[in-house]
Design an enzyme around this catalytic site. Structure first.
Site, PDB file in Angstrom:
ATOM      1  N   ARG A  61      23.228  21.271  -3.544  1.00  0.00           N
ATOM      2  CA  ARG A  61      23.944  20.238  -2.786  1.00  0.00           C
ATOM      3  C   ARG A  61      24.373  20.764  -1.419  1.00  0.00           C
ATOM      4  O   ARG A  61      24.633  19.999  -0.495  1.00  0.00           O
ATOM      5  CB  ARG A  61      25.164  19.724  -3.551  1.00  0.00           C
ATOM      6  CG  ARG A  61      25.601  18.326  -3.056  1.00  0.00           C
ATOM      7  CD  ARG A  61      26.951  17.894  -3.600  1.00  0.00           C
ATOM      8  NE  ARG A  61      28.017  18.694  -3.047  1.00  0.00           N
ATOM      9  CZ  ARG A  61      28.852  19.454  -3.746  1.00  0.00           C
ATOM     10  NH1 ARG A  61      28.770  19.503  -5.048  1.00  0.00           N
ATOM     11  NH2 ARG A  61      29.781  20.165  -3.139  1.00  0.00           N
ATOM     12  N   TYR A 119      19.650  -1.390  14.216  1.00  0.00           N
ATOM     13  CA  TYR A 119      19.181  -1.468  12.826  1.00  0.00           C
ATOM     14  C   TYR A 119      20.320  -2.014  11.941  1.00  0.00           C
ATOM     15  O   TYR A 119      21.473  -1.574  12.066  1.00  0.00           O
ATOM     16  CB  TYR A 119      18.759  -0.069  12.367  1.00  0.00           C
ATOM     17  CG  TYR A 119      18.304  -0.017  10.939  1.00  0.00           C
ATOM     18  CD1 TYR A 119      17.087  -0.553  10.562  1.00  0.00           C
ATOM     19  CD2 TYR A 119      19.112   0.550   9.956  1.00  0.00           C
ATOM     20  CE1 TYR A 119      16.671  -0.530   9.239  1.00  0.00           C
ATOM     21  CE2 TYR A 119      18.697   0.591   8.630  1.00  0.00           C
ATOM     22  CZ  TYR A 119      17.479   0.040   8.290  1.00  0.00           C
ATOM     23  OH  TYR A 119      17.066   0.070   6.978  1.00  0.00           O
ATOM     24  N   ASP A 191      18.642   7.138  17.677  1.00  0.00           N
ATOM     25  CA  ASP A 191      17.824   6.908  16.484  1.00  0.00           C
ATOM     26  C   ASP A 191      16.393   6.726  16.982  1.00  0.00           C
ATOM     27  O   ASP A 191      16.070   5.724  17.616  1.00  0.00           O
ATOM     28  CB  ASP A 191      18.342   5.655  15.760  1.00  0.00           C
ATOM     29  CG  ASP A 191      17.527   5.304  14.501  1.00  0.00           C
ATOM     30  OD1 ASP A 191      16.376   5.764  14.376  1.00  0.00           O
ATOM     31  OD2 ASP A 191      18.055   4.547  13.666  1.00  0.00           O
ATOM     32  N   LYS A 216      10.062   6.522   7.192  1.00  0.00           N
ATOM     33  CA  LYS A 216       9.090   5.680   7.892  1.00  0.00           C
ATOM     34  C   LYS A 216       7.892   6.529   8.327  1.00  0.00           C
ATOM     35  O   LYS A 216       7.095   6.923   7.496  1.00  0.00           O
ATOM     36  CB  LYS A 216       9.780   4.973   9.065  1.00  0.00           C
ATOM     37  CG  LYS A 216      11.141   4.356   8.718  1.00  0.00           C
ATOM     38  CD  LYS A 216      11.049   3.196   7.741  1.00  0.00           C
ATOM     39  CE  LYS A 216      12.398   2.760   7.199  1.00  0.00           C
ATOM     40  NZ  LYS A 216      13.465   2.551   8.154  1.00  0.00           N
TER      41      LYS A 216
HETATM   42  C1  LIG Z   1      14.831   2.441   8.107  1.00  0.00           C
HETATM   43  C2  LIG Z   1      15.671   2.752   9.295  1.00  0.00           C
HETATM   44  C3  LIG Z   1      16.918   3.371   9.171  1.00  0.00           C
HETATM   45  C4  LIG Z   1      17.523   3.717   7.813  1.00  0.00           C
HETATM   46  O1  LIG Z   1      16.768   4.666   7.162  1.00  0.00           O
HETATM   47  P1  LIG Z   1      16.701   4.805   5.542  1.00  0.00           P
HETATM   48  O2  LIG Z   1      15.821   5.964   5.347  1.00  0.00           O
HETATM   49  O3  LIG Z   1      16.165   3.509   5.027  1.00  0.00           O
HETATM   50  O4  LIG Z   1      18.100   5.010   5.091  1.00  0.00           O
HETATM   51  C5  LIG Z   1      17.627   3.659  10.319  1.00  0.00           C
HETATM   52  N1  LIG Z   1      17.148   3.336  11.527  1.00  0.00           N
HETATM   53  C6  LIG Z   1      15.962   2.715  11.694  1.00  0.00           C
HETATM   54  C7  LIG Z   1      15.511   2.402  13.070  1.00  0.00           C
HETATM   55  C8  LIG Z   1      15.180   2.401  10.597  1.00  0.00           C
HETATM   56  O5  LIG Z   1      14.019   1.776  10.755  1.00  0.00           O
END
Ligand SMILES: *Cc1c(COP(=O)(O)O)cnc(C)c1O
Length: 407
Positions: A61, A119, A191, A216
């Protein structure tokens, strides 16, 4: 008759198996460490590792070597063009990474400026969770420099941006945002999930922290969930302690898959970008399409910024793998288009090998009010496409057919 000491019992033998073979060579693929705990030669060694006096691992952890292998690899990619040291930390999801980032950078009384088109999960975090802990947020059009400057206050700790926003693919002017944030004594957190380090490296443009939903494009095969934050060591260190305190760790199996994705990330992104540009170019003229958001199209409001910020390592533009169609005929037409598709998959998420389509207002942005949808550039007929790795002509043919079938 001689008596021998009895050996260990069968239960003991089952637990204390022989050591696995020692491997002195460096394996071609990295090891996968599933162990939750680590052994120590002595209590002194345990103490030295726990206090950081000696490198090592204690408990999964806290840190895990497979998860560290992922975050350090992404840090190397994001930090390739900057002089300072760049480190990374990995998390169990993109949202866990974003949550830890805000927990590290804010406290009660702090203020955050974030994009209007943020998001949905990040919006809910700021709006519905952090607000209860005394962190206030303003959501602005971050492509409007004067709106950004007007929103920044002495209490602003974070200016948050997305390299490419969901679903309209607004391109962040990273250098403008970095100057604005730093001028106000805040940090720029980006992000960069939609861009990946192959397309844009925000640290080179003044961002302080860059984060990814590795779920992604980094993973790229729709089979592992994870998040990563990278930046200067002094900004990254607090994230590690928040991760182990809150338990937001990345599982080693997921880390293994996500790291494996990195080898093909440049190849996949080049294909996603090239195909998305072809799809967008082919569909923008279709009578059933009111307009189409893709930053590779000269008609997109972020096209100039995209040419500046979204370039692959060879200097070629790479405008991302998401294209958003605004279909004529409102919600019934948007839903019917998605329903008419045969090759393209109706599925959530993005960034994988399959092309997927979603009707935006009823899925990813269903929590938005009609006014908020309009402000985010979403119409009732908006359909988001994550362009996958199929032949682009097959993707285009499926969309053409599905559009032609609309009433
Ligand atoms: C999917 C996504 C997130 C969140 O990510 P998870 O892995 O689903 O928690 C944050 N920002 C963007 C731009 C995303 O496409």
């Amino acid at each position: 008759m001689t008596t021998t000491e009895p050996g260990p019992g069968p239960l003991t033998s089952a637990v204390h198996l022989p050591d696995p073979p020692a491997v002195a060579q460096r394996p071609l693929a990295p090891a996968l460490y599933r162990s939750t705990g680590y052994t120590f030669a002595s209590t002194e060694e345990s103490v030295a590792i726990r206090t950081g006096a000696r490198p090592g691992y204690v408990y999964s952890r806290v840190d895990n070597p497979t998860a560290d292998a992922l975050s350090e690899a992404v840090a190397a990619l994001e930090g390739a063009g900057v002089d300072e040291d760049v480190h990374g930390q990995s998390f169990g999801s993109g949202m866990a990474a974003i949550t830890a980032t805000f927990m590290a950078l804010t406290q009660a009384g702090a203020h955050v400026v974030a994009p209007r088109e943020i998001y949905g999960g990040t919006r809910s975090l700021l709006h519905g969770v952090l607000s209860r802990f005394g962190v206030t947020s303003d959501f602005v059009d971050i492509s409007d420099a004067s709106a950004v400057h007007a929103a920044l206050r002495p209490q602003t700790r974070v200016l948050f941006a997305e390299t490419l926003s969901n679903p309209t693919m607004t391109v962040a002017d990273l250098e403008m945002l970095a100057d604005a944030a730093h001028g106000a004594g805040a940090l720029l957190v980006v992000d960069s999930t939609f861009a990946t380090p192959f397309v844009c490296r925000p640290l080179e443009h003044g961002a302080d922290l860059v984060l990814h939903s590795a779920t992604k494009y980094i993973g790229g095969h729709s089979d592992a969930t994870g998040g990563i934050v990278v930046g200067r060591p002094d900004l990254i260190a607090p994230l590690r302690s928040i991760r182990h305190t809150t338990g937001a760790v990345l599982a080693p199996d997921e880390a293994y898959l996500l790291r494996r994705g990195l080898a093909t990330l440049p190849l996949r992104m080049a294909q996603h970008c090239a195909s998305a540009l072809k799809v967008a170019t082919a569909l923008q003229q279709h009578g059933g399409v009111e307009h189409l958001d893709y930053p590779g199209l000269p008609s997109h409001r972020g096209h100039k910024l995209a040419r500046r910020y979204l370039v692959d390592p060879a200097g070629e533009p790479c405008f991302g793998g998401v294209a958003t169609l605004h279909v004529r005929g409102g919600e019934p037409a948007g839903r019917a288009l998605v329903q008419n598709l045969q090759l393209i998959t109706r599925a959530s998420s993005l960034g994988g090998s399959h092309t997927v389509a979603q009707h935006v207002a009823s899925t990813t942005h269903r929590q938005f009010s009609p006014d908020e949808l309009a402000a985010a550039g979403i119409t009732p007929g908006t359909v988001r496409l994550s362009i996958g790795l199929e032949d682009p002509r097959d993707i285009i043919a499926d969309l053409h057919r599905a559009l032609d079938e609309l009433p």
